[in-house]
Design a protein around this motif. Structure first.
Motif, mmCIF file in Angstrom:
data_model
loop_
_atom_site.group_PDB
_atom_site.id
_atom_site.type_symbol
_atom_site.label_atom_id
_atom_site.label_comp_id
_atom_site.label_asym_id
_atom_site.label_seq_id
_atom_site.Cartn_x
_atom_site.Cartn_y
_atom_site.Cartn_z
ATOM 1 N N SER A 30 37.115 94.598 72.976
ATOM 2 C CA SER A 30 36.893 93.676 74.086
ATOM 3 C C SER A 30 35.503 93.067 73.915
ATOM 4 N N GLU A 31 35.200 92.062 74.743
ATOM 5 C CA GLU A 31 33.884 91.419 74.661
ATOM 6 C C GLU A 31 32.770 92.439 74.899
ATOM 7 N N GLU A 41 32.887 95.659 74.380
ATOM 8 C CA GLU A 41 32.810 96.574 73.237
ATOM 9 C C GLU A 41 32.065 95.949 72.065
ATOM 10 N N ASP A 78 31.485 95.730 83.260
ATOM 11 C CA ASP A 78 32.889 95.948 83.600
ATOM 12 C C ASP A 78 33.023 95.886 85.121
#
Ligand code: GDP
Ligand code: MN
Length: 385
Positions: free
Chosen positions: A238-239, A241, A307
């Motif tokens: 993901s972005e 990560e 997040d």
């Protein structure tokens, strides 16, 4: 890292594994004119997503004409796909592979996996390959062949021949198959893979042996010796990560709402388990590393709070080489720099823990301290509700 089908096939090509001729790859927004569709056809149009079971989900289509191949490619790009491997979540098709289609007489399943019990690579194969292999493994496990392989020697000749017999490979394809099987094991070992799968390996109507599909998962811990691979995008990340990776924080996003900051991968895993036992779900795995300093803790907070699902943050740090008072100062400094707008629960343990707890208590920052991991997990779950 999980490789897309065509990336896996690019690896196979380097090992001389026989495959269909490629017409091209098109990404979203790119022109369909780059496809080389000058042969007689037919073609097969394939969604490049990191999930198997595409065939059953409309992600693999045959096209008789070049016009049809272009049309199917255009339709497939941007499509949302749910397969039995996506856990109910749709994946967007961002790339499409077009290959010259072949006519299939037989489908065989073959993969190389890591056998942790044996500490060796292991070939898993079945004469009945194709789209229902998972079902076969459930209903007729005796039809699955398992063959341990020596990691130094690779697949030995006699083993490859035995495998060919067991899979009922036609005489005509025998040599082709044994060479293929040995190369597949080479891919597994030399590319530091944890999985190399070909499902199906086909025997065509005109008796050729072809790897029709590819699935490769490589071990991230060995990326340092695969520079070209390391430079490629990680489609699964993901972005958040990706950002974490760039700044050297070990972060994996999860589905829950409790952000976790922990030092050490083992302690981080234990923290996720404990949160689960307390009735909650972690929003992430995060290992700040052994020498967690102010900068690293600040960055970790920033990553965790990116997040939007996070409703509470649980910090669980064991001061071994790092002393708890230093860590506590780090947490205090970091929480001045990062606006933490959710409840913060901290569990410190280890060297100078008393001083550490005092620093947190005197900081004036709203921190809920916990004496044990169990207490911390319960407090975090409660705070997140
Ligand atoms: P998966 O379903 O995601 O594993 O995708 P595959 O690449 O394995 O393709 C699924 C199925 O589509 C295969 O098992 C074949 O039956 C069929 N298929 C794929 N490529 C071709 C092709 O070139 N010709 C024919 N006739 N069928 C194909
Ligand atoms: Mn397949």
């Amino acid at each position: 890292m999980k490789l897309l089908e065509y990336e896996g096939k690019d690896v196979f090509a380097r090992y001389g594994i026989p495959m269909q001729k490629r017409a091209g790859i098109v990404k979203i927004g790119e022109s369909l004119d780059t496809l080389k569709l000058d042969g007689p056809g037919p073609w097969v149009v394939k969604a490049q997503v990191l999930a198997g079971g595409r065939g059953k989900a409309g992600g693999v289509k045959l096209a008789k004409t070049a016009a049809e191949a272009r049309e199917l490619t255009g339709k497939m790009l941007g499509m949302q796909m749910i397969t039995h491997q996506t856990g109910g979540k749709p994946l967007t098709v961002e790339e499409v592979l077009v290959d010259e289609a072949c006519d299939i007489a037989r489908e065989i399943y073959i993969s190389v996996v890591l056998d942790r019990k044996n500490s060796t690579p292991m070939i898993v194969a079945s004469a009945e390959g194709g789209m229902s292999i998972e079902e076969l493994a459930q209903t007729q496990p005796e039809k699955i062949i398992k063959l341990p392989v020596d990691v130094e020697a690779g697949l030995l000749d006699f083993q490859a021949r035995q495998l060919a017999f067991d899979l009922n490979i036609p005489q005509k394809n025998f040599r082709e198959f044994t060479a293929f099987a040995r190369q597949l094991v080479r891919v597994f070992i030399d590319e530091d893979a944890s999985l190399v799968e070909v499902n199906p390996l086909v025997i065509t109507g005109d008796a050729r042996l072809i790897a029709l599909d590819s699935k490769i998962i490589t071990d991230d811990n060995a990326l340092f010796r695969h520079k070209a691979q390391a430079a490629k995008p990680d489609h699964e990340a993901s972005e958040i990560e990706k950002e974490a990776k760039e700044i050297g924080i070990n972060y994996i996003g999860l589905d829950g709402d409790i952000g976790c900051m922990v030092n050490g991968a083992g302690l981080a895993m234990a923290t996720l388990d404990t949160v689960k036992m307390a009735g909650g779900d972690a929003a992430n795995f995060l290992d700040v590393g052994g020498g967690a300093n102010v900068d690293q803790i600040t960055r970790a907070f920033q990553i965790i709070l990116k997040d939007a699902k996070v409703k509470a943050v649980l910090v669980n740090i064991f001061g071994g080489i790092m002393k708890c008072d230093n860590i506590a100062s780090g947490v205090v400094e970091a929480s001045k720099k990062v606006k933490i707008n959710v409840p913060l629960i901290v569990r410190l343990e280890g060297t100078n823990v008393k001083e550490g707890r005092e620093i947190l208590a005197r900081s004036g920052i709203k921190i809920e301290q916990a004496g044990s991991l169990w207490e911390a997990a319960q407090k975090a779950v409660k705070a997140a509700r």
